[in-house]
Design an enzyme around this catalytic site. Sequence first.
Site, short mmCIF file in Angstrom:
data_model
loop_
_atom_site.label_atom_id
_atom_site.label_comp_id
_atom_site.label_asym_id
_atom_site.label_seq_id
_atom_site.Cartn_x
_atom_site.Cartn_y
_atom_site.Cartn_z
N CYS A 63 0.86 -1.19 0.00
CA CYS A 63 0.00 0.00 0.00
C CYS A 63 0.90 1.23 0.00
O CYS A 63 2.08 1.15 -0.33
CB CYS A 63 -0.98 0.00 1.17
SG CYS A 63 -0.25 0.33 2.77
N ARG A 64 0.36 2.36 0.40
CA ARG A 64 1.12 3.61 0.37
C ARG A 64 2.22 3.63 1.44
O ARG A 64 3.36 3.97 1.16
CB ARG A 64 0.19 4.80 0.54
CG ARG A 64 0.88 6.15 0.49
CD ARG A 64 -0.15 7.29 0.54
NE ARG A 64 0.53 8.56 0.60
CZ ARG A 64 0.89 9.17 1.73
NH1 ARG A 64 0.64 8.60 2.89
NH2 ARG A 64 1.50 10.33 1.71
#
Length: 98
Positions: A63-64
Amino acid sequence: MKQLSTTEVKQLLESGKSLNLIDVREVDEVKEGKIPGVVNIPLGLLEARMHELDKSKEYIMVCRSGGRSGRATQFLESWGYQVINMSGGMLEWDGETE
């Protein structure tokens, strides 16, 4: 929960190892850059789409920053999947992107 750093994931890819990478960011985030070969399944759709995953394979969640992928890792582990969280997420990724 198993974790790998972005450096460890990059080294595995550079060594030619075939990895099953799942990016749980939203579609708009993925358009800004993703690891080549990653499959995008936004976190909010993971429960509905987990049937697409094979329990005999190991998956690395991306993810980020590592938070959403951590939640995805815990969720999939609870259903019997083999999952690893990529800590640091795309914020720390310095490998190839597309």
